[in-house]
Design a protein around this motif. Structure first.
Motif, mmCIF file in Angstrom:
data_model
loop_
_atom_site.group_PDB
_atom_site.id
_atom_site.type_symbol
_atom_site.label_atom_id
_atom_site.label_comp_id
_atom_site.label_asym_id
_atom_site.label_seq_id
_atom_site.Cartn_x
_atom_site.Cartn_y
_atom_site.Cartn_z
ATOM 1 N N THR A 1 0.389 -0.758 -0.193
ATOM 2 C CA THR A 1 -0.387 0.104 0.052
ATOM 3 C C THR A 1 0.806 1.183 0.010
ATOM 4 N N LYS A 2 2.372 1.338 0.036
ATOM 5 C CA LYS A 2 2.889 2.465 0.462
ATOM 6 C C LYS A 2 3.256 2.566 -1.189
ATOM 7 N N ASN A 3 3.303 1.905 -1.987
ATOM 8 C CA ASN A 3 3.788 2.369 -3.296
ATOM 9 C C ASN A 3 2.996 1.322 -4.781
ATOM 10 N N ASN A 4 2.040 0.688 -3.854
ATOM 11 C CA ASN A 4 1.008 0.031 -5.094
ATOM 12 C C ASN A 4 1.059 -0.798 -5.420
ATOM 13 N N LYS A 5 2.311 -1.601 -5.044
ATOM 14 C CA LYS A 5 2.891 -2.393 -6.385
ATOM 15 C C LYS A 5 2.950 -4.004 -5.694
ATOM 16 N N THR A 6 2.263 -4.715 -6.485
ATOM 17 C CA THR A 6 1.766 -6.155 -5.934
ATOM 18 C C THR A 6 3.415 -6.544 -6.034
ATOM 19 N N VAL A 7 2.917 -7.903 -4.881
ATOM 20 C CA VAL A 7 4.258 -8.460 -5.160
ATOM 21 C C VAL A 7 3.866 -9.889 -4.636
ATOM 22 N N ALA A 8 4.984 -11.146 -4.735
ATOM 23 C CA ALA A 8 4.856 -12.387 -4.014
ATOM 24 C C ALA A 8 5.300 -12.641 -2.910
#
Length: 337
Positions: free
Chosen positions: A35-42
């Protein structure tokens, strides 16, 4: 066992769980949004079990060393660090599309054409070359530990993942039971000293699976697999048998019958030659990643001169395995066995 229904609570602060991607003995893998950079990760969420915590710390030790490598150029998963959720160690990785195992399964396990196999194998040999450059053995190379970056791309890109049992070449301990049944090199099964050559053996088996859609050496245990290897490739070198800590475990047991039927040639001789060099029984004779990358199979002009035939089309070598733990029937090119 961790359940999908309660995986949300494993995500601290700025990681919002969006999906449950998989589960293993270590814990679970989730798709999260930072939620800090809106990046999706695993995110690999390890259980709080003491042994698994130790394994996670060892994996971090390896991943720290891999940070010296460019993940895109070296075909390895990008690691973004770790965070703690209570006593759980959570490893943050780039999100990739699907496993090579699923990619093969999407083709109904009928195998891929040469035009797809060639770049995939080249990228994996490249990954092994770079792992070797920093002295790391993956030790569990198999289709489920290889990810397709984006299946919609015209040129398939793959990356090696899961360094949970990887180790430094200098820290290898003979007799350690590493890898997965059906993908382990003979020296692992026999308990002899081993090195990064075990990864090349596994890559040879991945190559066959890419071409045929099914594992070359199915088996319920190492004995099943080792007997199959000997039946298809011949007796193991004496020095390997004499130095094996577990050699006696494989003596005086009922053998399984294996029938091989040969069919017409289909022109994939360079592919077969490469696989034979990857699957050399003697690790000292096995092709290295740097040698593999120079192999004529990867010659850029080869695809224009050699038909991009499906290995499961008419022709090739038909293998019919009798009395194996599973019922397998598959094609393979000539002059291999």
């Amino acid at each position: 066992t961790l359940k999908q229904t309660n995986v949300q609570r494993y995500s601290p602060d700025h990681h919002m769980v969006e999906a449950f991607l998989g589960e293993g003995s270590f814990g679970v893998v989730t798709r999260c949004r930072d939620t800090k950079n809106n990046k999706t990760v695993a995110v690999k969420v390890n259980k709080s079990d003491p042994e698994i915590l130790l394994q996670a710390k060892l994996e971090i030790f390896i991943l720290e060393q891999l940070r010296r490598l460019d993940p895109d150029r070296c075909n390895i998963v990008e690691w973004n660090g770790y965070f703690l959720d209570g006593e759980r160690i959570c490893l943050n990785f780039e999100l990739l599309d699907q496993s090579l195992s699923d990619y093969i399964g999407d083709r109904n396990n009928r195998g891929l054409p040469m035009r797809e196999i060639r770049p995939i194998l080249n990228q994996l040999a490249n990954a092994l070359f770079h792992l070797g450059s920093v002295g790391i053995v993956h030790a569990d190379l198999k289709p489920v530990n290889i990810m397709v970056v984006n299946r919609s791309e015209s040129q398939v890109r793959v990356k090696l993942i899961d360094f949970g049992i990887a180790c430094n070449t200098s820290a290898v301990i003979p007799g350690d039971c590493v890898g997965t049944i059906g993908y382990c090199a003979p020296e692992i099964m026999l308990g002899t000293p081993y090195d990064e050559a075990i990864d090349m053996w596994s890559l040879g088996l991945v190559a066959v699976e890419l071409a045929t859609g099914v594992p070359l050496y199915p088996g319920e245990d190492d004995y099943d697999v080792l007997k199959f290897i000997i039946e298809t490739q011949g007796q193991l070198p004496d020095h390997l048998l004499e130095s094996g800590l577990y050699t006696d475990n494989y003596r005086s047991k009922e053998t399984r019958s294996i029938k091989l039927k040969r069919g017409p040639e289909n022109g994939q001789t360079l592919f077969v030659r490469l696989i034979k060099e990857m699957l050399a029984l003697d690790a000292n004779q096995r092709i290295t990643p740097s040698e593999a990358l120079k192999h004529p199979f990867f010659n850029p002009g080869l695809s224009r001169r050699t038909p991009c035939t499906d290995m499961n089309s008419t022709g090739g070598e038909l293998l019919v395995l009798s009395q194996q733990p599973s019922s397998w029937k598959r094609t393979f090119p000539p002059k291999y066995f």
